[in-house]
Design a protein around this motif. Structure first.
Motif, PDB file in Angstrom:
ATOM      1  N   ALA A 570       0.841  -1.196   0.000  1.00  0.00           N
ATOM      2  CA  ALA A 570       0.000   0.000   0.000  1.00  0.00           C
ATOM      3  C   ALA A 570       0.873   1.241   0.000  1.00  0.00           C
ATOM      4  O   ALA A 570       2.010   1.226   0.482  1.00  0.00           O
ATOM      5  CB  ALA A 570      -0.932   0.006   1.212  1.00  0.00           C
ATOM      6  N   MET A 571       0.305   2.311  -0.541  1.00  0.00           N
ATOM      7  CA  MET A 571       1.008   3.588  -0.591  1.00  0.00           C
ATOM      8  C   MET A 571      -0.001   4.698  -0.783  1.00  0.00           C
ATOM      9  O   MET A 571      -1.144   4.473  -1.205  1.00  0.00           O
ATOM     10  CB  MET A 571       2.015   3.612  -1.744  1.00  0.00           C
ATOM     11  N   ILE A 572       0.393   5.921  -0.450  1.00  0.00           N
ATOM     12  CA  ILE A 572      -0.432   7.095  -0.735  1.00  0.00           C
ATOM     13  C   ILE A 572      -0.207   7.502  -2.184  1.00  0.00           C
ATOM     14  O   ILE A 572       0.942   7.585  -2.640  1.00  0.00           O
ATOM     15  CB  ILE A 572      -0.093   8.261   0.206  1.00  0.00           C
ATOM     16  N   ARG A 573      -1.290   7.710  -2.908  1.00  0.00           N
ATOM     17  CA  ARG A 573      -1.180   8.192  -4.280  1.00  0.00           C
ATOM     18  C   ARG A 573      -0.876   9.685  -4.246  1.00  0.00           C
ATOM     19  O   ARG A 573      -1.675  10.484  -3.757  1.00  0.00           O
ATOM     20  CB  ARG A 573      -2.484   7.931  -5.032  1.00  0.00           C
ATOM     21  N   ALA A 574       0.275  10.071  -4.756  1.00  0.00           N
ATOM     22  CA  ALA A 574       0.743  11.448  -4.596  1.00  0.00           C
ATOM     23  C   ALA A 574      -0.229  12.468  -5.165  1.00  0.00           C
ATOM     24  O   ALA A 574      -0.457  13.521  -4.559  1.00  0.00           O
ATOM     25  CB  ALA A 574       2.119  11.605  -5.252  1.00  0.00           C
ATOM     26  N   ASP A 575      -0.824  12.163  -6.329  1.00  0.00           N
ATOM     27  CA  ASP A 575      -1.693  13.158  -6.955  1.00  0.00           C
ATOM     28  C   ASP A 575      -3.055  13.272  -6.281  1.00  0.00           C
ATOM     29  O   ASP A 575      -3.880  14.095  -6.668  1.00  0.00           O
ATOM     30  CB  ASP A 575      -1.865  12.878  -8.450  1.00  0.00           C
TER      31      ASP A 575
END
Length: 620
Positions: A570-575
């Motif tokens: 999992a990761m935060i979507r930068a945009d």
């Protein structure tokens, strides 16, 4: 021009700017505008009378070409729309103007969209229609291609009426009356009486458009553009009767034509008169659409004193009572013990009536609905909530259609009685836990602390996402109290099972000034978490503004830490990282957060929410 467009009624970022002028001298009464479905960067317009000609422009208003529309008659062309049908681009010309309400029928012309460099094209089909309740003047029409219909909005009715006309018909048809659009402002009686003298019919709709993805719409009056988001499965009549975002046109008084650009965020406006201005606005709404069913949109939202209006024993909620309940000696004496003038006056004179509370709840709901294309975030970490009852009222009465489950709130020991909480569409995997914050080095300040609320949510694709809703000690407390709070949070994260993804969201009360001096994020956040605004929101200033020294801070943050093992990553979507501040009531005329003032009926909260999308995927 730009100064005239900036008002208190919409966020400072939502201001029309001049894109150019309509350079073609033959365009002297532009009454419709449409984006090209065939050539990116091209707009179409036309005059409301005269020759049946379509004019092509670029996004600065420069002339690209003139195309005669054969087999049509320009009696009173008033709107223009573009759409795709069966993979082909089309234009619709709405010959619907009728100032004297004397025509028995009106006409919609449909033609395959030509290239800008062609000199003529022809009508492929037309639809003649009449109104079911007599002749009407209209200047606003839009194509709802998904439902194979055209929506026509009357101009002179108060409130305006919305009609439906089929996209195709062999004979003259009777339009279907759908109802009145109540979301547009109504004029005062004196406005109507004085309009013939002042030439000001500011409430009348003059244009309408629907975005290419059929999820957003705009209606324009002579004074403003109103932006609507349609929820999945919602009919356009219901969507157009929901609360819109208002963008003022300032002193641009001849507005007649409005259209989306190539997306649902950019809107163009122009008007009658030769060499008219071409305006545009980027609505800048957070792009929080999911890229997968397993993605989770998270919001951190300090709702600023969300109290009910019932006196809860053991809580300092005496300011948030109806004025009638404050008229006794004990209450007045207790209020007079308060040293801060503003707080004392609020305790004595604030009328936290049913009406005042309902107004607050509606504003909070509007703020939440701006996210996720009108669907709201999947998980909202909230701060400054008095109890679960008032949060349930927000959920059930104002957000009941969005799918939020029972509120998550565990009562804490804060002296004011404000707690941290969650609203979530994800089900709980275990019972929530409030982890009290202990500040042994500052025993006299223990009462002004909130614990960290932990909730373990089940992800759509399996697995657990642990959320921590936080409200750290306020900036006027010593830095050491916030250092203790960071250590407390990090200890909770370290104690989670390795397969849990985790986020912490809320009011960290870490000012930019303190962080620059003490390096709190470098010491306590970045080594353990991804800080959402570090990787996205590059043009954002912050979520809180300190007027006394003119500084912005990210008091509100979203931190993320992926699982240390397991089947998913999992990761935060930068945009996706953004400040959710597109509701007009959230923003002052200076472009800063507008704190809620019940008496004046202004503002939502002195904090802006921050949002981010967490992308979850299977390991390869």
């Amino acid at each position: 021009m730009l100064a005239g467009c900036s008002t208190e009624e919409q966020p400072a970022a939502l201001v029309f700017e001049v894109a150019g002028n309509l350079e073609d001298p033959k365009i002297d009464e532009a009454s419709g505008l449409a984006r090209s479905q065939r050539e990116p960067g091209v707009l179409w317009t036309m005059n409301d009378s005269g020759k049946p000609v379509l004019h092509a422009l670029d996004r600065r208003g420069a002339r690209l070409g003139d195309v005669e529309l054969k087999k049509s008659d320009n009696r009173d062309w008033e709107d223009l729309a573009s759409f795709e049908l069966d993979g082909e681009p089309y234009l619709m010309v709405a010959d619907i103007g009728d100032n004297e309400a004397r025509y028995k029928k009106r006409t919609l012309y449909f033609a395959k969209e030509p290239r800008a460099d062609e000199d003529k094209t022809k009508v492929d089909w037309e639809v003649d229609f009449r109104y079911p309740n007599g002749a009407r003047d209209a200047e606003a029409a839009a194509v709802d291609v998904v439902n194979q219909r055209v929506l026509v909005l009357s101009k002179r009715d108060i409130p305006p009426s919305l009609y439906e006309v089929p996209l195709r018909a062999d004979d003259t048809v009777t339009a279907k009356w759908l109802g009145t659009v109540e979301s547009l402002p109504r004029p005062l009686r004196r406005d109507v009486e004085m309009a013939p003298k002042t030439r000001d019919w500011h409430w009348q709709p003059t244009g309408m458009d629907i975005s290419a993805d059929n999820r957003a719409a705009v209606i324009m009056t002579y004074r403003a553009v109103y932006y609507y988001l349609r929820r999945e499965g919602q009919d356009w009549f219901d969507a157009l009767n929901s609360k819109p975002i208002r963008i003022s046109l300032g002193n641009f008084g001849n507005a007649e034509a409005v259209a989306f650009g190539d997306d649902k965020r950019t809107v163009y406006v122009t008007g009658e008169h030769r060499n008219s201005l071409l305006l545009k606005v980027d609505l800048g709404l957070p792009d929080t659409a999911r890229t997968a069913a397993t993605d989770v949109i998270v919001m951190a939202f300090n709702v600023q004193n969300l109290f009910d209006n019932v006196d809860d024993p053991g809580k300092d909620d005496k300011a948030y009572l109806p004025l009638a309940d404050k008229q006794n000696d004990d209450h007045i004496a207790a209020c007079n013990e308060i040293e801060v003038d503003r707080w004392r006056d609020e305790c004595l004179y604030l009328d936290w009536s049913d009406e005042a509370l309902e107004f607050k709840l509606q504003l909070l709901a509007d703020t939440i609905r701006q996210v996720g294309n009108g669907e709201g975030a999947d998980v909202i970490a909230l701060q400054e909530v008095e109890n679960v009852n008032v949060l349930e009222r927000l959920r059930a009465d104002y957000l009941g259609d969005l799918g939020y489950l029972d509120p998550v709130l565990v009562e804490g020991t804060d002296a004011r009685g404000i707690d941290v909480a969650f609203l979530s569409k994800l089900p709980l995997a275990t019972s929530p836990v409030l982890h009290p914050l202990s500040v042994p080095d500052f025993p006299d300040r223990q009462g002004d602390t909130r614990g960290v609320l932990q909730a373990d949510f089940r992800l759509p694709g399996g697995g657990i996402l642990t959320g921590f809703s936080v409200h750290f000690p306020a900036p006027f407390h010593p830095t050491g109290m916030r250092e203790t709070a960071y250590r407390h949070l990090n200890g909770l994260r370290a104690g989670l099972p390795d397969e849990h993804h985790a986020f912490a969201a809320g009011d960290f009360n870490t000012t930019s000034t303190e962080d620059a001096r003490e390096g709190l994020l470098d010491a306590f956040a970045r080594p353990h978490w991804t800080v959402a605004h570090d990787i996205g929101c590059a043009d954002c200033k912050g979520t809180y503004f300190y007027g006394r020294d003119g500084t912005w801070s990210y008091l509100d943050m979203i931190l993320f830490s992926p699982a240390r093992s397991g089947k998913t990553t999992a990761m935060i979507r930068a945009d996706s990282v953004a400040i959710a501040n597109a509701v007009a009531a959230q923003v002052t005329q200076h472009g800063t957060p507008q704190r809620h003032r019940s008496g004046e009926k202004t503002g939502v909260s002195d904090h802006w929410p921050i949002i981010a999308t967490i992308e979850v995927s299977e390991k390869q």
